[in-house]
Design an enzyme around this catalytic site. Structure first.
Site, short mmCIF file in Angstrom:
data_model
loop_
_atom_site.label_atom_id
_atom_site.label_comp_id
_atom_site.label_asym_id
_atom_site.label_seq_id
_atom_site.Cartn_x
_atom_site.Cartn_y
_atom_site.Cartn_z
N GLN A 267 0.84 -1.21 0.00
CA GLN A 267 0.00 0.00 0.00
C GLN A 267 0.87 1.25 0.00
O GLN A 267 1.68 1.45 0.90
CB GLN A 267 -0.89 -0.01 1.24
CG GLN A 267 -1.93 1.10 1.24
CD GLN A 267 -2.70 1.15 2.56
OE1 GLN A 267 -2.15 1.50 3.58
NE2 GLN A 267 -3.96 0.77 2.52
N GLU B 102 -10.59 -1.73 6.11
CA GLU B 102 -9.51 -1.88 7.07
C GLU B 102 -10.00 -1.71 8.49
O GLU B 102 -9.59 -2.40 9.41
CB GLU B 102 -8.41 -0.87 6.76
CG GLU B 102 -7.20 -1.00 7.64
CD GLU B 102 -6.09 -0.05 7.20
OE1 GLU B 102 -4.95 -0.32 7.55
OE2 GLU B 102 -6.37 0.96 6.53
#
Lengths: 377, 294
Positions: A121, A239
């Site tokens: 990420q 998340e």
């Protein structure tokens, strides 16, 4: 209110439990935490086993309750967690599944599910942490490609990743949330440099990423140009949603181990310490119930996990740090010995109130989006 | 969807909660609350009877015994509302006496009980006392809405003590939620430095913390009501006590000087939270109970 499972859900659990019991003894030994290629091979091997057994899609396609059962049972059985596949399975994958074109889904999802490709990420930058929308990595259109220049930081698993979900600024003139795009970056593209960062735990869990005129095909943009902020929020809510289910189960197990150690070494006789452990057990039990509630709400609304994730994450991250503080008091002088896994985990836990939105940012989210208090400083 | 894990109250449960909330808003609003503070020690028998008619006390009695035939999951919803309204009187003891003490289920009899900690709330106002209150002496109760006597401490948990702990925990969740709402309302209204104080992070983070405590405690209480597990109930009581007391403290803080006055209601919640915490399964005991299961 109903805390019972359906017959199909119980059957799903029973089949999974049986499969885990048969599969886990055949796993190779866990690699050294510093052996990144070994970790990648181990985590991808596990994902492949899941895929072959029909569990590869569980984070995406299963009902929220089945996913809860999956995470509960795999943790209980001591199975590996997603590891290097965290971003692919829980951030980038779900984003591509939700926002990608049919061609993009075809190209990127299957390799993640099969354990063939690893994602990392690239969101945070040295000057864009909590204030992510101020990110400055530039992407300038040149024909059918973007030319990307900038720097990313805290990029987990960057050393072994094939792809990076990258946020870039495509319109520097637009209001800051409206000039961002989401790109899939090949990590072996010319101009990409990875420099590992050492954490306070001594390991290299994440890295800096330097991008020097890296060419990214326009076809690797997910979502519209300049719509990347909205696309990203989909990922972040994943998340903060149910990503911690396994860890709550793990904490309840850890607390049991801690009580055993305390009974063996005599610290259990200290009423203050014993009650602290009791209070922590009550808290993790409640967090487990809160998780079930968040999941049942997600299931009922058919949507992405909501703001309940922020409430959960706030209490969980602090409770887990308090668990390791209590562990240190149980261990006494042994709490200074990094040869004990507890103490390395204690160091790692210091990131929990920072990663994936600091506690301060989470409190802003709770206060503004749930309680309706005005934005401000 | 039936059978799947579903934490949300079902439609009947939501109706039940709405019904009691409306009853309490109509019969025990702020004026009635302040009147009760000014004339303490008296149970409003008319309201008690209305609660009885609404099924508050007979909720868990089987229908063939004239009850509503519901269970602890519904009871905690009602007691959370009672806690939010700061409804006075020995509600838990009378609810637990339904079916065992004549008139309790109908709200015609006010029943109190000697707590294992040796505290007797509402002794003078009660028609029936369960447990041995011989030699009980009055305290100058910290809570203007809960008269208290001190009896010899038995330490014995009565048969209903576990359920009493759960219902008391539900009242604590009501206080925790009221305090969150009151703090948010005040912070959204009160202006200093040219803006509402709820825009300052120092204030909004206090409010966010209050919501987190409330939600964690509520999940614990509602789950414990479903499982009726003794250890889960002890854990829920511990978290609910902490949430109620800490939220009342933070609510007081957000109110600034007003929070320290007799006129603001927040002190009534703080004091009641202290009483509920001490009455049954206080913190140290609850923590020991959970620890013993580790």
């Amino acid at each position: 209110m109903d805390l019972s499972y359906t017959a199909e859900e119980e059957e799903f659990r029973a089949r999974l439990r049986e499969w885990l019991a048969a599969e886990l003894p055949g796993l190779p030994p866990r690699p050294d935490p510093l052996d990144w290629p070994g970790r990648r091979a181990y985590d991808c091997g596990w994902q492949r086993r899941l895929y072959d057994a029909g569990y590869g899609h569980v984070h995406w396609d299963a009902s929220p309750t089945q996913r809860l059962i999956f995470l509960e049972e795999t943790e209980r059985a001591g199975a590996p967690y997603v590891g290097a596949n965290f971003v692919g399975l829980l951030h980038a994958g779900p984003t591509i599944a939700a926002e990608g074109t049919p061609e993009q889904r075809e190209r990127w999802l299957e390799p993640v599910l099969r354990g063939d490709e690893v994602w990392c990420q690239g969101f945070s930058e040295p000057d864009a942490g909590s204030d992510l929308a101020s990110l400055r990595t530039r992407a300038v259109r040149d024909g059918d490609a973007y030319v990307v220049t900038g720097q990313k930081i805290w990029t987990s698993h960057a050393e072994v990743a094939d792809w990076c979900e990258l946020l870039v600024r495509t319109d520097p003139e637009a209001p800051r949330h409206r000039g961002i795009s989401w790109l899939a970056l090949r990590m072996d593209a010319p101009g990409v440099t990875v420099r590992p960062l050492r954490t306070l735990a001594g390991s290299t869990e994440f890295a800096e990423l330097f991008l020097d005129e890296v060419r990214v095909p326009v076809s690797h943009r997910v979502g519209e140009e300049n719509d990347g902020w909205r696309v990203t929020m989909v990922t972040l809510s994943f998340e903060r949603g149910t990503a911690f289910v396994g860890e709550v189960v793990a904490c309840r197990r850890l607390l049991g181990e801690l009580a055993r150690t305390a009974r063996e070494n005599g610290t259990w006789d200290d009423p203050a310490l014993r009650r602290r452990l009791g209070a922590l057990a009550a808290r993790f039990q409640a967090l487990w119930r809160l998780t079930q509630r968040n999941v049942s709400e997600a299931q009922a609304t058919g949507g992405v996990p909501g703001t309940g994730g922020s409430v959960f994450k706030l209490d969980y991250s602090h409770a887990r740090q308090e668990l390791y503080d209590a562990a240190a008091d149980v261990l006494g002088p042994d709490a200074l010995d990094l040869g004990r896994e507890w103490n390395l985990d204690r160091l790692s836990s210091l990131s929990y109130t920072i990663a994936a939105g600091t506690s301060q940012i989470q409190r802003n989210i709770v206060a503004e989006r749930i309680l309706g208090l005005p934005k401000g400083r | 969807m039936t059978g799947a894990v579903d934490f949300r109250p079902n439609e009947d449960q939501r109706d039940l909660r709405r019904g009691i909330r409306e009853l309490l808003a109509g019969r025990f609003g702020r004026e009635a609350l302040r009147a009760a503070v000014d004339g303490p020690g008296r149970v409003d028998r008319g309201l008690w009877k209305e609660l009885g008619e609404a099924g508050f006390f007979a909720l868990r009695l089987p229908e063939e015994e004239g009850g509503v035939g519901l269970g602890l999951p519904e009871a905690v919803l009602l007691f959370e509302e009672a806690g939010r309204a700061l409804l006075p009187g020995p509600l838990v003891a009378t609810h637990l006496a339904a079916g065992a003490v004549e008139g309790a289920a109908e709200g015609l009899t006010v029943v109190t009980e000697v707590s294992p900690e040796g505290l007797v709330p509402w002794l003078d106002a009660a028609d029936v006392v369960r447990g041995d209150a011989a030699g009980a002496v009055p305290l100058r109760s910290v809570d203007p809405l809960t008269p208290l006597h001190r009896a010899p401490r038995t330490g014995r948990l009565s048969a209903g003590a576990v359920e009493a702990a759960l219902l008391t925990a539900a009242e604590q969740v009501g206080t925790a939620a009221w305090c969150t709402d009151a703090a948010v309302a005040h912070a959204g209204r009160r202006e200093q430095f040219g803006q509402v104080i709820g825009g300052f992070q120092a204030v909004k983070h206090l409010c966010a913390g209050m919501l987190v405590r409330t939600e964690v405690a509520r999940a614990a209480v509602q789950a414990a009501a479903v499982t009726a597990d003794r250890v889960e109930i002890a854990g829920a009581k511990l978290l609910a006590d902490e949430a109620a007391v800490a939220n009342a403290r933070d609510c007081l803080q957000v109110h600034g000087g007003m929070g320290f006055t007799w006129e603001a209601d927040v002190h009534l919640h703080l004091k009641r939270a202290w009483v509920r915490a001490a009455l049954v399964l206080p913190g140290a005991k609850a923590a020991e109970e959970v620890a013993s299961a580790l």
